[in-house]
Motif scaffolding. Structure first.
Motif, PDB file in Angstrom:
ATOM      1  N   ARG A 212      26.205 -36.833  60.381  1.00 51.29           N
ATOM      2  CA  ARG A 212      25.723 -35.498  60.732  1.00 51.29           C
ATOM      3  C   ARG A 212      25.990 -35.198  62.194  1.00 51.29           C
ATOM      4  O   ARG A 212      26.375 -34.072  62.556  1.00 51.29           O
ATOM      5  CB  ARG A 212      24.224 -35.394  60.432  1.00 51.29           C
ATOM      6  CG  ARG A 212      23.673 -34.003  60.678  1.00 51.29           C
ATOM      7  CD  ARG A 212      22.200 -33.910  60.321  1.00 51.29           C
ATOM      8  NE  ARG A 212      21.693 -32.578  60.562  1.00 51.29           N
ATOM      9  CZ  ARG A 212      20.410 -32.234  60.434  1.00 51.29           C
ATOM     10  NH1 ARG A 212      19.526 -33.146  60.045  1.00 51.29           N
ATOM     11  NH2 ARG A 212      20.023 -31.003  60.683  1.00 51.29           N
ATOM     12  N   ARG A 215      29.711 -34.545  62.596  1.00 49.66           N
ATOM     13  CA  ARG A 215      30.024 -33.246  61.986  1.00 49.66           C
ATOM     14  C   ARG A 215      29.706 -32.109  62.951  1.00 49.66           C
ATOM     15  O   ARG A 215      30.504 -31.176  63.132  1.00 49.66           O
ATOM     16  CB  ARG A 215      29.189 -33.116  60.711  1.00 49.66           C
ATOM     17  CG  ARG A 215      29.709 -32.162  59.662  1.00 49.66           C
ATOM     18  CD  ARG A 215      28.765 -32.201  58.473  1.00 49.66           C
ATOM     19  NE  ARG A 215      29.366 -31.734  57.237  1.00 49.66           N
ATOM     20  CZ  ARG A 215      28.758 -31.737  56.066  1.00 49.66           C
ATOM     21  NH1 ARG A 215      27.517 -32.214  55.978  1.00 49.66           N
ATOM     22  NH2 ARG A 215      29.368 -31.283  54.993  1.00 49.66           N
ATOM     23  N   HIS A 219      32.632 -29.993  64.941  1.00 47.13           N
ATOM     24  CA  HIS A 219      32.665 -28.548  64.669  1.00 47.13           C
ATOM     25  C   HIS A 219      32.718 -27.772  65.984  1.00 47.13           C
ATOM     26  O   HIS A 219      33.568 -26.885  66.169  1.00 47.13           O
ATOM     27  CB  HIS A 219      31.434 -28.146  63.853  1.00 47.13           C
ATOM     28  CG  HIS A 219      31.413 -26.705  63.434  1.00 47.13           C
ATOM     29  ND1 HIS A 219      31.464 -26.314  62.115  1.00 47.13           N
ATOM     30  CD2 HIS A 219      31.348 -25.546  64.147  1.00 47.13           C
ATOM     31  CE1 HIS A 219      31.440 -24.999  62.029  1.00 47.13           C
ATOM     32  NE2 HIS A 219      31.358 -24.504  63.267  1.00 47.13           N
ATOM     33  N   ASP A 244      34.206 -31.256  58.915  1.00 52.72           N
ATOM     34  CA  ASP A 244      33.851 -32.192  57.846  1.00 52.72           C
ATOM     35  C   ASP A 244      34.844 -33.353  57.777  1.00 52.72           C
ATOM     36  O   ASP A 244      34.454 -34.526  57.708  1.00 52.72           O
ATOM     37  CB  ASP A 244      33.836 -31.478  56.495  1.00 52.72           C
ATOM     38  CG  ASP A 244      32.609 -30.613  56.304  1.00 52.72           C
ATOM     39  OD1 ASP A 244      31.718 -30.639  57.169  1.00 52.72           O
ATOM     40  OD2 ASP A 244      32.553 -29.903  55.280  1.00 52.72           O
ATOM     41  N   ALA A 247      34.714 -35.716  60.765  1.00 50.48           N
ATOM     42  CA  ALA A 247      33.567 -36.626  60.675  1.00 50.48           C
ATOM     43  C   ALA A 247      33.830 -37.734  59.661  1.00 50.48           C
ATOM     44  O   ALA A 247      33.463 -38.899  59.886  1.00 50.48           O
ATOM     45  CB  ALA A 247      32.311 -35.843  60.309  1.00 50.48           C
TER      46      ALA A 247
END
Length: 439
Positions: A212, A215, A219, A244, A247
């Motif tokens: 997470r 990600r 981003h 996504d 990651a």
């Protein structure tokens, strides 16, 4: 049960200035924002940030003053990692040390293996007393999935409006609802200023697992590395898909494909893509319905009140808005008929979603979707972030890596002929992806 994970996403911010701005609580929960001993006296404002402060003087809107003041106060309150470790309680120092090590590993991977910009983002740490950064408002007409747009200097039109103070977000949501729009308010845990200021790590991020966290960082770093002005949907779709996959590449590199972390990351991506596909299916069905009701909505004009009398002072705020075009008079009977038809479609979707969920999803993150208000603002949001997701994913699978996709797009925009594509400045950059996939 976990809610649908819609918090983590980018929110680019620009600043504006107004001559008169009402006082109000605009705190973002910064624990040391009002403490003069927090070590902020000697902080200097970087050149780009100073430019933005000066640019504030050129424009007129309370919104930009209120949000900009919190933005820069938070930037000045952010501590270096070493200072954060020294000031942290002894019980938290080991946790923070692991967190900072993981962040640096993610940043290094982004720069060295993905080709993202080596900027100053995520090198400082900000302590907040809540689990999100800003509340963001999205809106759409009741007979359309086209988003309500707000216009920003430097950034251009965007389908969202962010507020540090959730009460301000709620006020904006009420204003738009009173005009007849569907509204969705969400919590966001990260945004990009596109390199104008250095984005800090925030205390609630210490609770994120590595996937997470990666990600989120990838981003935002993709935005900071590759941003096409005036094409919000393209930028968000690109950063969502590549964030996504970046990651996942990181988790594969650090943990390996046989690890629990990799399997969990794959399942998370699978479910987010499945839900985006479900939202596209529902959106297409609603679009067909709306096309059959061409004369249902025109923006309501709320009556003047003591709180908001008609005056020249309201003009700058209205100039910041760009509602979807509508020249039709509202017909109450047709509007009611449309709403009833829409509810039938939604009820059928909810029932089918509940029944088929165990077969199509791997985790519980989206199980509560039928309980949400699946209005046009919510669907418009998903369309902005993943409406053309399969195309980006197809290009990624063809080229094999995030860095290859970014390099290819950058080359195609600068020298289209070398990539055998047709592209001119101002065109939707997604046309490049379509041409590449067709070749």
């Amino acid at each position: 049960m976990k809610l649908i994970p819609i918090k983590t996403e980018s929110f680019p911010i620009s600043l504006k200035y107004t001559k008169v701005c009402p006082a109000g609580n605009i705190s973002a929960g910064n624990k040391s924002a009002g403490n003069k001993s927090a070590g902020n006296k000697s902080r200097t404002i970087p050149g780009k940030a100073l430019f933005m402060i000066l640019a504030v003087v050129l424009f007129s809107s309370c919104y930009y003053v209120e949000q900009g003041s919190v933005l820069f106060r938070n930037r000045l309150a952010a501590q270096s990692r070493s200072a954060a470790l020294k000031s942290a309680d002894e019980s938290r120092q080991e946790e923070l040390e692991r967190f900072f090590t993981g962040v640096e590993r993610i940043r290094d991977f982004g720069v060295e293996r993905l080709g993202l910009n080596d900027n100053g983002n995520y090198r400082k740490y900000l302590e907040l007393d809540r689990d999100y950064l800003v509340a963001v408002v999205n809106a759409a007409a009741p007979d359309s999935l086209d988003p309500f747009l707000w216009r920003y200097p430097f950034l251009g039109p965007a389908p969202y409006r962010g507020y540090y103070n959730p009460e301000d977000a709620a006020r904006e949501a009420r204003r738009l609802r009173d005009k007849g729009y569907h509204v969705f308010v969400r919590k966001v845990d990260g945004f990009s200023t596109l390199g104008i200021t250095k984005d800090p790590l925030i205390s609630f991020m210490t609770e994120y697992d590595q996937f997470r966290l990666a990600r989120l960082i990838f981003h935002e770093q993709i935005h900071a590395s590759f941003w096409v002005k005036g094409h919000i949907s393209f930028n968000e779709e690109l950063a969502t898909t590549l964030g996504d996959m970046a990651a996942l590449e990181y988790i594969e590199w650090y943990y390996g494909t046989d690890s629990r972390e990799y399997r969990s990351a794959e399942a998370s991506i699978h479910d987010s893509r499945q839900f985006a596909a479900d939202m596209r299916t529902l959106s297409r069905e609603l679009e067909i319905l709306y096309e059959s009701f061409p004369e249902t909505f025109s923006e309501k004009s709320p009556p003047a009140s003591a709180a908001h009398p008609p005056s020249a002072d309201r003009a700058p705020e209205q100039a910041d808005e760009q509602a979807p075009e509508s020249s039709h008079e509202q017909t109450p009977e047709r509007a009611s008929e449309l709403e009833a038809a829409r509810e039938r479609i939604l009820e059928r979707f909810r029932e089918q979603f509940r029944i088929s969920y165990p077969e199509r999803y791997e985790g519980d993150a989206y199980r509560n979707a039928p309980e949400l208000e699946l209005n046009n603002a919510f669907l418009s949001l998903y369309r902005s972030y993943s409406g053309r997701g399969p195309g980006y994913q197809a290009l990624y699978e063809r080229l094999g890596s995030v860095s290859a996709v970014l390099q290819t797009l950058e080359t195609a925009m600068k020298d289209p002929e070398s990539m055998n594509v047709t592209y001119r400045k101002g065109d939707d950059p997604y046309t490049i992806i379509e041409q590449l996939l067709e070749s």
